[in-house]
Structures are given as structure tokens and as C-alpha cells.
Design an enzyme around this catalytic site. Structure first.
Site, short mmCIF file in Angstrom:
data_model
loop_
_atom_site.label_atom_id
_atom_site.label_comp_id
_atom_site.label_asym_id
_atom_site.label_seq_id
_atom_site.Cartn_x
_atom_site.Cartn_y
_atom_site.Cartn_z
N ASP A 1 0.84 -1.20 0.00
CA ASP A 1 0.00 0.00 0.00
C ASP A 1 0.87 1.25 0.00
O ASP A 1 1.98 1.24 0.55
CB ASP A 1 -0.90 -0.04 1.24
CG ASP A 1 -2.10 0.88 1.13
OD1 ASP A 1 -2.27 1.52 0.06
OD2 ASP A 1 -2.86 0.98 2.10
N GLY A 2 0.36 2.31 -0.61
CA GLY A 2 1.04 3.61 -0.53
C GLY A 2 1.66 4.08 -1.83
O GLY A 2 2.37 5.09 -1.84
N ASN A 3 1.37 3.37 -2.93
CA ASN A 3 1.94 3.80 -4.22
C ASN A 3 1.47 5.20 -4.60
O ASN A 3 2.25 6.03 -5.09
CB ASN A 3 1.51 2.85 -5.35
CG ASN A 3 2.07 1.46 -5.19
OD1 ASN A 3 2.97 1.24 -4.39
ND2 ASN A 3 1.53 0.52 -5.95
N ARG B 1 0.33 7.66 -2.66
CA ARG B 1 0.90 8.71 -1.82
C ARG B 1 2.38 8.94 -2.15
O ARG B 1 2.86 10.07 -2.10
CB ARG B 1 0.73 8.35 -0.33
CG ARG B 1 -0.64 8.75 0.21
CD ARG B 1 -0.94 8.05 1.49
NE ARG B 1 -1.31 6.65 1.25
CZ ARG B 1 -1.39 5.73 2.20
NH1 ARG B 1 -1.10 6.03 3.44
NH2 ARG B 1 -1.76 4.50 1.90
N HIS C 1 2.69 3.31 -9.02
CA HIS C 1 2.49 1.87 -9.26
C HIS C 1 3.70 1.27 -10.00
O HIS C 1 4.09 0.14 -9.75
CB HIS C 1 1.20 1.63 -10.07
CG HIS C 1 -0.03 2.03 -9.32
ND1 HIS C 1 -0.24 1.68 -8.01
CD2 HIS C 1 -1.14 2.75 -9.70
CE1 HIS C 1 -1.42 2.17 -7.61
NE2 HIS C 1 -1.96 2.82 -8.61
N THR D 1 -10.73 -6.99 -5.52
CA THR D 1 -12.00 -6.90 -6.26
C THR D 1 -12.60 -5.50 -6.11
O THR D 1 -13.43 -5.09 -6.92
CB THR D 1 -13.00 -7.97 -5.75
OG1 THR D 1 -12.95 -7.98 -4.31
CG2 THR D 1 -12.65 -9.35 -6.25
N TRP E 1 -11.50 -2.14 -8.78
CA TRP E 1 -12.15 -1.78 -10.05
C TRP E 1 -12.83 -0.42 -9.96
O TRP E 1 -13.14 0.20 -10.98
CB TRP E 1 -13.20 -2.83 -10.43
CG TRP E 1 -12.63 -4.18 -10.73
CD1 TRP E 1 -12.72 -5.28 -9.94
CD2 TRP E 1 -11.89 -4.58 -11.90
NE1 TRP E 1 -12.08 -6.34 -10.55
CE2 TRP E 1 -11.57 -5.94 -11.75
CE3 TRP E 1 -11.47 -3.91 -13.06
CZ2 TRP E 1 -10.85 -6.66 -12.70
CZ3 TRP E 1 -10.75 -4.63 -14.01
CH2 TRP E 1 -10.45 -5.98 -13.83
N ARG F 1 -11.56 2.26 -9.10
CA ARG F 1 -10.62 3.35 -9.42
C ARG F 1 -10.83 3.86 -10.85
O ARG F 1 -11.43 3.17 -11.66
CB ARG F 1 -9.19 2.85 -9.24
CG ARG F 1 -8.93 2.48 -7.80
CD ARG F 1 -7.51 2.11 -7.56
NE ARG F 1 -7.35 1.85 -6.14
CZ ARG F 1 -6.25 2.05 -5.44
NH1 ARG F 1 -5.19 2.51 -6.03
NH2 ARG F 1 -6.21 1.80 -4.16
N LEU G 1 11.04 -20.68 -4.55
CA LEU G 1 10.03 -19.75 -4.02
C LEU G 1 8.76 -19.76 -4.86
O LEU G 1 8.82 -19.76 -6.09
CB LEU G 1 10.62 -18.33 -4.01
CG LEU G 1 9.66 -17.18 -3.69
CD1 LEU G 1 9.32 -17.16 -2.20
CD2 LEU G 1 10.28 -15.83 -4.08
N ARG H 1 1.78 -5.06 6.17
CA ARG H 1 1.06 -4.03 5.41
C ARG H 1 1.85 -2.73 5.51
O ARG H 1 2.23 -2.30 6.60
CB ARG H 1 -0.36 -3.80 5.92
CG ARG H 1 -1.09 -2.76 5.05
CD ARG H 1 -2.57 -2.67 5.26
NE ARG H 1 -3.15 -1.78 4.24
CZ ARG H 1 -4.38 -1.82 3.81
NH1 ARG H 1 -5.21 -2.73 4.28
NH2 ARG H 1 -4.81 -0.98 2.88
#
Ligand code: FPP
Length: 260
Positions: free
Chosen positions: A37-39, A41, A54, A83, A86, A88, A148, A205
Site C-alpha cells: 500500500d502507498g503507491n 501517496r 504503481h 476486487t 475496479w 478506481r 520460491l 502491510r
């Protein structure tokens, strides 16, 4: 010590430094899940468009995947599109949907070299065709890799996942393949999209938000949570190690007593 942790000479293998610094392999989380989270900002702080955030977030995915692989994490689940995302603006959604292709095109040789397997959870059918085919191709190409597991949560919503699992179980009960008495927690596990994966040991997070946002609600029942104010594009090896070291200090009791 942090520098030592990352002085890796070889791709995809524990270095002696890593082994020495992590008390023992049991203390290393097997499955790490991240709500990135936070792209937005991050971009706003730089007077850049949200999609620049992003794009930078995608570069962080690359860096964190490498580190997770280097230190011996077995599963890395990344919440890349919910989900609810969308809602945005269309242009932002389109950009987010182009990221898997962009990422996988350029990172595929390294994924193969590192023996990384790509997986996804979420409603694949609801994705645009180029996003879906990029993910399908990557999953197919890496399906025999044994290192991985890089698991993208894409068009993923935990409540929808649980509803679908319930429906599938009800169908089995209606068809006489399963009795109501047989339905237990294990049955539900088996019908979730994560049926082949262990539950996350550690959830991270970023960006100071402290909520789950419809992410792995069933699977996180006994997961250790770690939150940071760092915005996802700024998330780096030091922050990642801070999270893992915090996890190593936790005393996981699964509802039992200390030391049991
Ligand atoms: C939330 O930040 C982030 C997202 C909705 C997208 C996350 C996607 C990536 C980090 C890249 C994914 C890469 C691949 C390869 C699929 P936000 O936009 O809500 O940030 P804000 O809260 O600051 O506005």
C-alpha cells in the site's frame, strides 16, 4: 548485521551470513503475505501521477522477490489488485492490469534462473485477456520450478472466495458426495483458492494503514501481523528484515500457553 544478511554471493541459495544471522530456519517465516500500500501517496509526494507510484511499486516487487528468494522464504503472496480496486479511474485500472505483463516479460529469465514458480489467487476470468494470458503463460512456464512460490493476489477478494467455497461445498453436499457432518475447517481450507498453500506466517502491510481490506480473512487467523508507515515503493531490504526480525521475536501460541 543487516548488511551481512544481504551479502549474497549466489542467487537463490542461503549464504553463510544469512544462516548465521537467522537463529535457525524454523524461525524464518515459511509464507509471507504483503498488502502493498502507498503507491499513490508516494507519487503524490513527488508531484507525479499515481501510475508512476504503481510503476515504482512494481520495481519494489522485483527487489522484494529477490530478497525473499535469497533468504529462503518459500511462499510470497502479494496483494496486487483487489476486487474493490475496479472502482478506481479507468486509466489507473488499465495501468494496474498492464503490470503483470510488464513485470513478467522482463523478469521471466531471472524467475527461471532462480527456480521461482509463479502462481495467482483471485478471479482470473474477470481479468482483461492480456493480463490473464501473461499470468497463465508465466504459471505454465514456471510450473515445474521448485523454489520460491511467487503468488499474486489479482482480482482477489476474500469474502467472494469464501462465498464460492461455501457454494462449492453445498453442491457437493447436494450431490451426495459430502455429508454435512463431514464439513469441517479442513474441508473449507480445501475449497479456498489457497488450498495448495500453507497459511501465511507473517502479514506485512505498508503505508500506515492498519486493516485487512478483504485479504485472506480465513487464512490469517493465526498469522503474525506487522505494520509499517513506509510506503510500498520505499519498502526495502532493511524494512523487510525489520519485519522478519520482529516476527522472530513473537511467541506463536495458536491459542495455547506460552512454551507449549
Ligand atoms: C495500493 O496503493 C496499491 C495497489 C492497489 C496496487 C499494488 C500494485 C503494485 C505494488 C504493483 C504490482 C506489481 C505486479 C507485478 C502485479 P494505493 O494506490 O492505494 O496507494 P495510496 O493509498 O497511497 O493511494
Amino acid at each position: 548485521m543487516l548488511n551481512k544478511l544481504f551479502n549474497k554471493s549466489k542467487i537463490g541459495k542461503h549464504s553463510m551470513e544469512v544462516k548465521e544471522s537467522l537463529k535457525n530456519d524454523e524461525c524464518l517465516p515459511y509464507h509471507i503475505a504483503i498488502i502493498m500500500d502507498g503507491n499513490g501517496r508516494w507519487a503524490k509526494k513527488r508531484a507525479m501521477p499515481r501510475i508512476a507510484g504503481h510503476h515504482e511499486g512494481m520495481q519494489t516487487v522485483r527487489k522484494i522477490t529477490r530478497i525473499a528468494d535469497d533468504i529462503g522464504i518459500k511462499v510470497l503472496t502479494l496483494y496486487a489488485f483487489s476486487t474493490e480496486n475496479w472502482k478506481r479511474p479507468k486509466s489507473e485500472v488499465e495501468y494496474l492490469m498492464s503490470l503483470p505483463q510488464m513485470f513478467l516479460n522482463s523478469f521471466m529469465p531471472e524467475l527461471m534462473e532462480r527456480n521461482i514458480r509463479v502462481e495467482m489467487i483471485g478471479d482470473k476470468e474477470g481479468l482483461p485477456s492480456n493480463t490473464k494470458s501473461a499470468l497463465n503463460e508465466a504459471m505454465e512456464k514456471t510450473k515445474n520450478n521448485t523454489g520460491l512460490i511467487l503468488n499474486f493476489a489479482m482480482n482477489y477478494g476474500s469474502r467472494a472466495e469464501i462465498v464460492n467455497a461455501m457454494k462449492d461445498i453445498m453442491i457437493e453436499v447436494n450431490n451426495g458426495n459430502l455429508t454435512l457432518e463431514e464439513v469441517d475447517e479442513k474441508t473449507i481450507d480445501q475449497y479456498l483458492l489457497t488450498s495448495k498453500l500453507p497459511e501465511p506466517d507473517l502479514l506485512i502491510r505498508t503505508s500506515g494503514e492498519v486493516r485487512l481490506s478483504n485479504f485472506m480473512l480465513w487464512q490469517l487467523a493465526y498469522t503474525e501481523f506487522w505494520f509499517t508507515d513506509v510506503l510500498w515503493p520505499d519498502f526495502d531490504k532493511e524494512t523487510f528484515m525489520e519485519a522478519i526480525q520482529a516476527y522472530q521475536q513473537r511467541n506463536r501460541r495458536y491459542g495455547g500457553l506460552k512454551g507449549e
